[in-house]
Design an enzyme around this catalytic site. Structure first.
Site, PDB file in Angstrom:
ATOM      1  N   GLU A  92      32.142  42.228-107.725  1.00 47.71           N
ATOM      2  CA  GLU A  92      30.496  42.241-107.165  1.00 47.71           C
ATOM      3  C   GLU A  92      30.547  41.456-105.916  1.00 47.71           C
ATOM      4  O   GLU A  92      31.257  40.666-105.532  1.00 47.71           O
ATOM      5  CB  GLU A  92      29.870  41.280-108.838  1.00 47.71           C
ATOM      6  CG  GLU A  92      29.928  41.885-110.240  1.00 47.71           C
ATOM      7  CD  GLU A  92      29.940  40.755-110.887  1.00 47.71           C
ATOM      8  OE1 GLU A  92      28.790  41.317-111.796  1.00 47.71           O
ATOM      9  OE2 GLU A  92      30.152  39.774-111.354  1.00 47.71           O
ATOM     10  N   CYS A 105      27.768  37.222-100.005  1.00 47.19           N
ATOM     11  CA  CYS A 105      28.498  36.244-100.948  1.00 47.19           C
ATOM     12  C   CYS A 105      29.606  37.952-101.455  1.00 47.19           C
ATOM     13  O   CYS A 105      29.341  38.716-102.253  1.00 47.19           O
ATOM     14  CB  CYS A 105      27.824  36.063-102.046  1.00 47.19           C
ATOM     15  SG  CYS A 105      29.228  34.963-102.968  1.00 47.19           S
ATOM     16  N   CYS A 112      40.323  35.844-110.820  1.00 52.18           N
ATOM     17  CA  CYS A 112      41.229  34.589-110.086  1.00 52.18           C
ATOM     18  C   CYS A 112      42.294  33.488-111.134  1.00 52.18           C
ATOM     19  O   CYS A 112      41.578  33.960-112.220  1.00 52.18           O
ATOM     20  CB  CYS A 112      40.361  33.453-109.668  1.00 52.18           C
ATOM     21  SG  CYS A 112      40.288  32.421-108.945  1.00 52.18           S
ATOM     22  N   CYS A 116      39.673  27.348-113.349  1.00 51.27           N
ATOM     23  CA  CYS A 116      38.912  26.340-113.022  1.00 51.27           C
ATOM     24  C   CYS A 116      37.962  26.534-114.471  1.00 51.27           C
ATOM     25  O   CYS A 116      37.390  27.384-115.132  1.00 51.27           O
ATOM     26  CB  CYS A 116      37.951  25.802-111.858  1.00 51.27           C
ATOM     27  SG  CYS A 116      39.069  26.211-110.675  1.00 51.27           S
ATOM     28  N   CYS A 119      33.928  27.678-114.521  1.00 48.21           N
ATOM     29  CA  CYS A 119      34.120  29.349-113.498  1.00 48.21           C
ATOM     30  C   CYS A 119      33.902  30.564-114.671  1.00 48.21           C
ATOM     31  O   CYS A 119      35.337  30.683-115.451  1.00 48.21           O
ATOM     32  CB  CYS A 119      35.239  29.447-112.619  1.00 48.21           C
ATOM     33  SG  CYS A 119      34.633  30.582-111.779  1.00 48.21           S
ATOM     34  N   CYS A 332      26.553  31.428-108.795  1.00 46.10           N
ATOM     35  CA  CYS A 332      28.452  31.053-108.314  1.00 46.10           C
ATOM     36  C   CYS A 332      28.610  30.401-109.633  1.00 46.10           C
ATOM     37  O   CYS A 332      27.942  30.505-110.506  1.00 46.10           O
ATOM     38  CB  CYS A 332      28.003  29.485-108.028  1.00 46.10           C
ATOM     39  SG  CYS A 332      27.456  28.505-106.346  1.00 46.10           S
TER      40      CYS A 332
HETATM   41  N1  SAH Z   1      37.817  30.111-105.293  1.00 42.20           N
HETATM   42  C1  SAH Z   1      36.766  29.908-104.383  1.00 42.20           C
HETATM   43  C2  SAH Z   1      35.716  30.344-104.094  1.00 42.20           C
HETATM   44  C3  SAH Z   1      34.493  31.434-105.539  1.00 42.20           C
HETATM   45  S1  SAH Z   1      34.256  30.133-106.370  1.00 42.20           S
HETATM   46  C4  SAH Z   1      36.153  28.312-104.942  1.00 42.20           C
HETATM   47  O1  SAH Z   1      36.741  27.771-105.652  1.00 42.20           O
HETATM   48  O2  SAH Z   1      35.575  27.523-103.907  1.00 42.20           O
HETATM   49  C5  SAH Z   1      31.822  29.562-105.320  1.00 42.20           C
HETATM   50  C6  SAH Z   1      31.846  28.073-105.705  1.00 42.20           C
HETATM   51  O3  SAH Z   1      31.276  28.224-106.849  1.00 42.20           O
HETATM   52  C7  SAH Z   1      32.411  27.305-106.001  1.00 42.20           C
HETATM   53  O4  SAH Z   1      32.258  25.769-105.073  1.00 42.20           O
HETATM   54  C8  SAH Z   1      32.396  26.297-107.531  1.00 42.20           C
HETATM   55  O5  SAH Z   1      32.913  25.371-107.789  1.00 42.20           O
HETATM   56  C9  SAH Z   1      31.179  27.263-107.873  1.00 42.20           C
HETATM   57  N2  SAH Z   1      31.272  27.640-109.547  1.00 42.20           N
HETATM   58  C10 SAH Z   1      32.032  28.213-109.889  1.00 42.20           C
HETATM   59  N3  SAH Z   1      31.378  28.375-111.173  1.00 42.20           N
HETATM   60  C11 SAH Z   1      29.941  27.999-111.190  1.00 42.20           C
HETATM   61  C12 SAH Z   1      29.324  27.572-112.117  1.00 42.20           C
HETATM   62  N4  SAH Z   1      29.254  27.514-113.200  1.00 42.20           N
HETATM   63  N5  SAH Z   1      28.366  26.617-111.812  1.00 42.20           N
HETATM   64  C13 SAH Z   1      27.914  26.303-110.283  1.00 42.20           C
HETATM   65  N6  SAH Z   1      28.830  26.746-109.406  1.00 42.20           N
HETATM   66  C14 SAH Z   1      29.775  27.345-109.958  1.00 42.20           C
HETATM   67 FE1  SF4 Z   2      38.319  30.779-109.134  1.00 42.39          FE
HETATM   68 FE2  SF4 Z   2      35.753  29.759-110.410  1.00 42.39          FE
HETATM   69 FE3  SF4 Z   2      37.765  28.614-109.403  1.00 42.39          FE
HETATM   70 FE4  SF4 Z   2      36.792  29.647-107.041  1.00 42.39          FE
HETATM   71  S1  SF4 Z   2      35.658  28.399-109.083  1.00 42.39           S
HETATM   72  S2  SF4 Z   2      39.120  29.000-108.063  1.00 42.39           S
HETATM   73  S3  SF4 Z   2      37.071  31.436-108.337  1.00 42.39           S
HETATM   74  S4  SF4 Z   2      38.235  30.295-110.674  1.00 42.39           S
END
Ligand code: SAH
Ligand code: SF4
Length: 350
Positions: A92, A105, A112, A116, A119, A332
């Site tokens: 996406e 974006c 990934c 996390c 996420c 995000c």
């Molecule tokens: N993997 C990279 C880039 C993609 S994630 C990273 O982690 O930086 C992009 C952003 O989305 C990151 O700052 C992450 O902390 C945030 N993010 C992930 N899950 C989220 C959620 N459920 N609500 C708000 N932000 C989120």
């Molecule tokens: Fe991967 Fe989501 Fe963590 Fe970014 S926030 S590193 S996309 S698992």
């Protein structure tokens, strides 16, 4: 299969053309045809000799890597694009309009590996890296569909860009080379969960803005929500961040996804402020975007404001990031490319 010309960065394209017995500067002409004049075939490149065009056709292709499966528009104007790749995987991209700025974006991986806990992309797991052409095509496709309006790019879609450093760097070279797409590096931000051994490498290869997803003030909280912290703890991460060459009049950015009862306490704000004091940075507070089946909750807004005020009282530059496109799961952490989730295991069914 013939090489896809969009998998060559500017230097590699010069080398490829040299091997075909032509002058390397021809790469600039080809780059302009593909990236600014949207050429889909070599035969359109009328300022190249016929024999050269034939040679190109024999050895390479200008292949589109994406098939648009679905487009959704949020009430706030954010648009989410679901693309299918040639192997059937899905990714996406999200276009976020904000006044004169239109930020795209983009995804860097299918899924990934970083795990996390907040996420949705993590639930997909790491399926594979995107190729350079798949990264660049997201821009070409969405920009064309929207009348060439994209002004900024953030690597904040699916995936960890530094876990796919090679193709991330190649795509950045295509985005920023004045003879190719020619976006200013100041308008491009790579976001990372903190793969510190790759941050230095990135800075040695390209100049762009860096955003670090810090998300916690202590190792104990970060270990829990970002498993990458066990490999690269906060002190080592910040040490590396301090070394990162920042573009003129720009800042390092720290993202902080603020999650109810996990990292949103007053003490957390004080800890965070102490941690970041003295670093030339700005902090983006991102209220957690809820996405089933993740159990965390968004904190009440007054708690987020209180957190912001505490950081502000230390002189830190901190903004609350508006949630954009959350009604279409385009915000995000809500990107999972519509991979269905197994109701029992809560894992993605591939
Ligand atoms: N993997 C990279 C880039 C993609 S994630 C990273 O982690 O930086 C992009 C952003 O989305 C990151 O700052 C992450 O902390 C945030 N993010 C992930 N899950 C989220 C959620 N459920 N609500 C708000 N932000 C989120
Ligand atoms: Fe991967 Fe989501 Fe963590 Fe970014 S926030 S590193 S996309 S698992």
């Amino acid at each position: 299969m013939k090489a896809n010309i969009k998998d060559f960065d500017p230097q590699e394209l010069e080398g490829f053309i040299f091997e075909l017995g032509e002058k390397p500067y021809r790469a600039k002409q080809i780059g302009a045809w593909i990236f600014t004049k949207s050429a889909c075939t070599f035969s359109e490149m009328t300022d190249l000799s016929l024999s050269f065009r034939e040679k190109l056709e024999e050895s390479a292709e200008i292949r589109s890597t994406l098939d648009l499966i679905n487009e959704q528009e949020s009430a706030d104007g954010t648009k989410k694009y679901l693309f299918e790749l040639t192997d059937g995987n899905r990714i996406e991209s999200v276009l976020i309009p904000d006044g004169k700025r239109n930020t795209l974006c983009i995804s860097s991986q299918v899924g990934c590996a970083m795990g996390c806990t907040f996420c949705l992309t993590a639930r997909v797991g790491r399926i594979r890296n995107l190729s350079c052409s798949e990264i660049v095509d997201q821009y070409l496709y969405v920009n064309k569909l929207n009348g060439g309006c994209v002004t900024n790019i953030v690597y904040m879609g699916m995936g960890e860009p530094l876990d796919n450093l090679e193709n991330t760097v190649k795509s950045l070279r295509i985005f920023t080379d004045p003879n190719y797409i020619g976006l200013s590096p100041r308008r491009i931000t790579v976001s990372t969960s903190g793969l510190i051994h790759k941050i230095k490498e990135l800075s040695e290869k390209v100049s762009v803005n860096l955003s670090v997803s810090l998300n916690a003030p202590t190792n104990s909280i970060r270990d829990e929500i970002m498993p990458v912290n066990k490999r690269f703890p906060i002190s080592a991460l910040l040490k590396e961040c301090k070394r990162f060459p920042i573009l003129r009049r720009k800042f390092l950015t720290f993202e902080y996804v603020i999650i109810n009862d996990i990292n949103d306490g007053k003490a957390d704000a004080h800890e965070l402020a102490k941690l970041l004091k003295g670093i030339k940075c700005k902090i983006n507070l991102i209220p957690f975007n809820e996405a089933a089946p993740i159990k965390y909750k968004t904190p009440p807004i007054d708690r987020v404001l209180e957190f912001q005020n505490i950081l502000g009282s230390y002189g830190l530059n901190v903004k609350i990031r508006k949630s954009r496109g959350s009604d279409i799961l385009g915000a995000c952490g809500q990107l999972a490319a519509s991979y269905p989730l197994d109701k029992k295991t809560k894992k993605v069914i591939h």
